[in-house]
Design an enzyme around this catalytic site. Sequence first.
Site, PDB file in Angstrom:
ATOM      1  CB  CYS A  75      -0.903  -0.046   1.177  1.00 11.36           C
ATOM      2  SG  CYS A  75      -1.990   1.392   1.433  1.00 11.36           S
ATOM      3  CB  CYS A 189      -2.880   3.525  -5.581  1.00 13.41           C
ATOM      4  SG  CYS A 189      -4.135   2.585  -4.802  1.00 13.41           S
TER       5      CYS A 189
HETATM    6  N1  DGL Z   1      -3.829   0.367  -2.232  1.00 12.44           N
HETATM    7  C1  DGL Z   1      -3.616   1.431  -1.476  1.00 12.44           C
HETATM    8  C2  DGL Z   1      -2.308   2.019  -1.888  1.00 12.44           C
HETATM    9  O1  DGL Z   1      -1.591   1.467  -2.593  1.00 12.44           O
HETATM   10  C3  DGL Z   1      -4.626   2.610  -1.422  1.00 12.44           C
HETATM   11  C4  DGL Z   1      -5.976   2.461  -1.251  1.00 12.44           C
HETATM   12  C5  DGL Z   1      -6.750   3.380  -0.288  1.00 12.44           C
HETATM   13  O2  DGL Z   1      -7.113   4.577  -0.303  1.00 12.44           O
HETATM   14  O3  DGL Z   1      -6.867   2.742   0.911  1.00 12.44           O
HETATM   15  O4  DGL Z   1      -2.041   3.422  -2.021  1.00 12.44           O
END
Ligand code: DGL
EC number: 5.1.1.3
Length: 264
Positions: A75, A189
């Site tokens: 993330c 993301c």
């Molecule tokens: N998958 C997360 C990232 O790589 C973000 C998603 C969220 O906003 O929680 O930033």
Amino acid sequence: MAERSRVLVFDSGFGGLSVVAEIRKAMPDAALTYLADTAVFPYGHLPEADIVARVAELMTVAVPRFAPQAIVIACNTASTLVLPDLRARFTIPIVGTVPAVKPAAERSRSRMASVLATPGTVKRDYTRQLIETHGQDCRFTLVGSQRLASLVEAEFAGETISDDDFGSEVMSCFVDDGDRRTDTVVLACTHYPLVLDRLKALAPWPVEWIDPAPAIARQIMRVTETVAVEGGGQGEDIFHATGRLPPDGLVQRFGFAGQEPFVI
Ligand code: DGL
């Protein structure tokens, strides 16, 4: 039978599955545990201190429970904040996921690249610093998408998301200043690579999309080679979530035997 490394993959939602797919290709024998903080998702809109406290709280329970040899914070929104705190708490290797600014600056020919991320990742000092240090002479446009991670999550939960909805979240990545235009987009993301085919089809012109997941998988392979395995690889690969669980078929597609609620 050789011991398998168990790796804990963490994301706020299903996005880390894009990293799981690459780890499975690079390390077909690795045992993976997934933890999604779907009770709090999305992180992209949360205050920074809340994210640091929440991830520390979850990892303090998850690390002794799952006994991983390494953790992937899959993330960007969390990794751009929490890595120093986590590394001070745990001695096992922790691999983060941060915007792939350096490869973008190395590959862009037009010298115009965009970083597509959550509003949180775009605001981070960490991201600005990456551009200052590794951006070379490339002009970076930072695009903080309000809804793209949630749209991906909804699509994976079975909803149909229209081209207009996806398109309006990514169009600002495409900048044409008359002489030159964006030729590289960083997928900053982990949710976004999961819908890359949709994004490619909506792009007003072809660009190179940079997904850091293969590099993260290689890094996990390197760090787990040096860590002793003490029974962490036993048991099935399970997808855990603090709140809403994904549909069964989804986790099986990514090699998980099943899904369970994660109760603190
Ligand atoms: N998958 C997360 C990232 O790589 C973000 C998603 C969220 O906003 O929680 O930033």
